[in-house]
Write a protein that holds these residues in place. Sequence first.
Motif, mmCIF file in Angstrom:
data_model
loop_
_atom_site.group_PDB
_atom_site.id
_atom_site.type_symbol
_atom_site.label_atom_id
_atom_site.label_comp_id
_atom_site.label_asym_id
_atom_site.label_seq_id
_atom_site.Cartn_x
_atom_site.Cartn_y
_atom_site.Cartn_z
ATOM 1 N N CYS A 195 144.619 92.512 3.297
ATOM 2 C CA CYS A 195 143.318 93.159 3.098
ATOM 3 C C CYS A 195 142.242 92.383 3.252
ATOM 4 O O CYS A 195 142.212 91.215 2.390
ATOM 5 N N ILE A 196 141.365 92.203 4.299
ATOM 6 C CA ILE A 196 140.580 91.014 4.599
ATOM 7 C C ILE A 196 139.009 91.456 4.444
ATOM 8 O O ILE A 196 138.622 92.717 5.021
ATOM 9 N N ASP A 197 138.402 90.231 4.141
ATOM 10 C CA ASP A 197 136.775 90.526 4.155
ATOM 11 C C ASP A 197 136.365 88.901 4.403
ATOM 12 O O ASP A 197 137.018 88.007 3.987
ATOM 13 N N ILE A 198 135.144 88.958 4.884
ATOM 14 C CA ILE A 198 134.362 87.683 5.012
ATOM 15 C C ILE A 198 132.968 87.732 4.451
ATOM 16 O O ILE A 198 132.355 88.734 4.190
ATOM 17 N N SER A 226 145.517 80.984 13.254
ATOM 18 C CA SER A 226 147.148 80.706 13.222
ATOM 19 C C SER A 226 147.843 81.362 12.151
ATOM 20 O O SER A 226 148.886 81.590 12.443
ATOM 21 N N PHE A 227 147.064 81.969 10.920
ATOM 22 C CA PHE A 227 147.956 82.507 10.072
ATOM 23 C C PHE A 227 148.245 83.939 10.641
ATOM 24 O O PHE A 227 149.404 84.569 10.042
ATOM 25 N N LEU A 228 147.335 84.644 11.103
ATOM 26 C CA LEU A 228 147.962 86.146 11.700
ATOM 27 C C LEU A 228 149.172 86.182 12.431
ATOM 28 O O LEU A 228 149.057 85.550 13.531
ATOM 29 N N ASP A 229 149.966 87.024 12.104
ATOM 30 C CA ASP A 229 151.422 87.135 12.830
ATOM 31 C C ASP A 229 151.096 88.386 13.790
ATOM 32 O O ASP A 229 151.233 89.600 13.040
ATOM 33 N N PRO A 230 151.087 88.112 14.613
ATOM 34 C CA PRO A 230 150.634 89.416 15.727
ATOM 35 C C PRO A 230 151.894 90.507 15.498
ATOM 36 O O PRO A 230 153.015 90.205 16.043
ATOM 37 N N HIS A 254 153.426 91.715 13.205
ATOM 38 C CA HIS A 254 154.131 91.951 12.156
ATOM 39 C C HIS A 254 153.195 92.236 10.885
ATOM 40 O O HIS A 254 153.655 92.912 9.856
ATOM 41 N N ASP A 255 151.982 91.830 11.003
ATOM 42 C CA ASP A 255 150.917 91.967 10.256
ATOM 43 C C ASP A 255 150.162 93.313 10.448
ATOM 44 O O ASP A 255 149.680 93.578 11.411
ATOM 45 N N ARG A 256 149.858 94.073 9.280
ATOM 46 C CA ARG A 256 148.923 95.086 9.346
ATOM 47 C C ARG A 256 147.685 94.793 8.652
ATOM 48 O O ARG A 256 147.583 94.107 7.441
ATOM 49 N N VAL A 257 146.575 94.631 9.316
ATOM 50 C CA VAL A 257 145.388 94.249 8.825
ATOM 51 C C VAL A 257 144.341 95.606 8.389
ATOM 52 O O VAL A 257 144.445 96.485 8.889
ATOM 53 N N ALA A 258 143.982 95.371 7.053
ATOM 54 C CA ALA A 258 142.915 96.551 6.349
ATOM 55 C C ALA A 258 141.791 95.780 6.178
ATOM 56 O O ALA A 258 141.608 94.689 5.749
ATOM 57 N N THR A 259 140.620 96.634 6.474
ATOM 58 C CA THR A 259 139.209 96.263 6.283
ATOM 59 C C THR A 259 138.288 97.300 5.928
ATOM 60 O O THR A 259 138.858 98.385 6.090
ATOM 61 N N TRP A 260 137.144 96.911 5.556
ATOM 62 C CA TRP A 260 136.260 97.823 5.312
ATOM 63 C C TRP A 260 134.948 97.554 6.332
ATOM 64 O O TRP A 260 134.387 96.520 6.314
ATOM 65 N N ASN A 261 134.778 98.480 7.400
ATOM 66 C CA ASN A 261 133.817 98.365 8.276
ATOM 67 C C ASN A 261 134.292 97.159 9.215
ATOM 68 O O ASN A 261 133.389 96.363 9.882
ATOM 69 N N GLY A 262 135.526 96.751 9.246
ATOM 70 C CA GLY A 262 136.017 95.727 10.053
ATOM 71 C C GLY A 262 135.966 95.751 11.576
ATOM 72 O O GLY A 262 135.738 94.703 12.317
ATOM 73 N N ARG A 263 135.679 96.969 12.183
ATOM 74 C CA ARG A 263 135.599 97.173 13.554
ATOM 75 C C ARG A 263 134.100 96.773 14.001
ATOM 76 O O ARG A 263 133.962 96.463 14.855
ATOM 77 N N GLY A 264 133.298 97.338 12.916
ATOM 78 C CA GLY A 264 131.959 97.018 13.124
ATOM 79 C C GLY A 264 131.400 95.532 13.068
ATOM 80 O O GLY A 264 130.271 95.215 13.507
ATOM 81 N N PHE A 265 132.058 94.930 11.941
ATOM 82 C CA PHE A 265 131.513 93.529 11.547
ATOM 83 C C PHE A 265 132.670 92.434 11.503
ATOM 84 O O PHE A 265 132.666 91.529 12.401
ATOM 85 N N ASP A 266 133.533 92.693 10.455
ATOM 86 C CA ASP A 266 134.275 91.273 10.117
ATOM 87 C C ASP A 266 134.937 90.917 11.479
ATOM 88 O O ASP A 266 135.101 89.753 11.658
ATOM 89 N N LEU A 267 135.824 91.874 12.115
ATOM 90 C CA LEU A 267 136.734 91.223 13.118
ATOM 91 C C LEU A 267 136.046 90.974 14.585
ATOM 92 O O LEU A 267 136.396 89.961 14.925
ATOM 93 N N PRO A 268 134.711 91.670 14.706
ATOM 94 C CA PRO A 268 133.942 90.867 15.910
ATOM 95 C C PRO A 268 133.458 89.856 15.587
ATOM 96 O O PRO A 268 133.334 88.914 16.455
ATOM 97 N N ILE A 275 138.137 78.438 20.163
ATOM 98 C CA ILE A 275 139.264 78.607 19.299
ATOM 99 C C ILE A 275 140.088 80.011 19.477
ATOM 100 O O ILE A 275 139.512 80.948 19.727
ATOM 101 N N PRO A 276 141.163 79.639 20.020
ATOM 102 C CA PRO A 276 141.904 81.011 20.549
ATOM 103 C C PRO A 276 142.071 81.782 19.548
ATOM 104 O O PRO A 276 142.445 81.428 18.323
ATOM 105 N N ALA A 277 141.961 83.274 19.837
ATOM 106 C CA ALA A 277 142.254 84.323 18.998
ATOM 107 C C ALA A 277 143.420 85.521 19.420
ATOM 108 O O ALA A 277 143.081 86.546 19.294
ATOM 109 N N ALA A 278 144.214 84.790 20.229
ATOM 110 C CA ALA A 278 145.254 85.589 21.248
ATOM 111 C C ALA A 278 146.043 86.385 20.250
ATOM 112 O O ALA A 278 146.417 87.457 20.703
#
Length: 271
Positions: free
Chosen positions: A14-17, A86-90, A92-106, A117-120
Amino acid sequence: MMNPGGQMTHRLLCIDIETVPDGELVPPDWPEDKFPKLAWHRIVAISLVEARILRMAGVERYEVTACRSGGEADWDEGRLLRAFWSFLDPGHDRVATWNGRGFDLPVLRLRAMVHGIPAAAWYSAGDKWTNYSSRYSADMHCDLMDQLADHGAASRLGLDDMAHAIGLPGKVGGHGSSVARMVEDGEIEAVRAYCEADCLNLFALYVRWALLTGRTDRAGHDASMESLVACLERDRERRPHFGVFLDAWRASRRPAPFKVSAIVEGMKTLP
């Protein structure tokens, strides 16, 4: 939940920035009351609640292992981003956010691009229909605000609004509008604590949504909430904002701030 690549998601993040305007990019004539463009946000904190995803009798429950912020208070943005991606395990990890598609992840992706920095990890798992960028699948990335608004069919709620609705404390130790001032005053630890409190709200809201949608049952919901309480109790002396959050949560008079089993068991069956 099994993703299309045959991998099982085993960790919930559960991620926030928190961000401040990048003074080198925001034009001098940009109105103070106008939200900066996404690439103009400099990241000052990346926080998360980390939990194991356990599966029992066809439903999930979530065992909290940590609530923390990435890196140290003196890390610059580039170092925070390198550690996060580097921490995100593609897959295997499920990410939860609040407005993460509109703000945090972009913002996390765009600022990684700024720093080279790679975000592969964000692009390498799943298929056309189920992946971290898919809006309509919550298996790998659940933007909880978008899910509860039925992808725009209903009005979107703020994290604070929905947190209060189910008996959570909501904002603790600040507000997004005060982050820039806090950073200017050298209060980065306070910013990190504020960001962590948002992640605590987000985790509890995710657990309630998991019950709503059938991902978990009443027993799983209550066990997941107890896991969060145990985390807060364990570290409240060392991290006072945990105690503030927990005490405010316990003072709630909402119908089911912690557990749902007792309430449901006491309900009469409708004719």
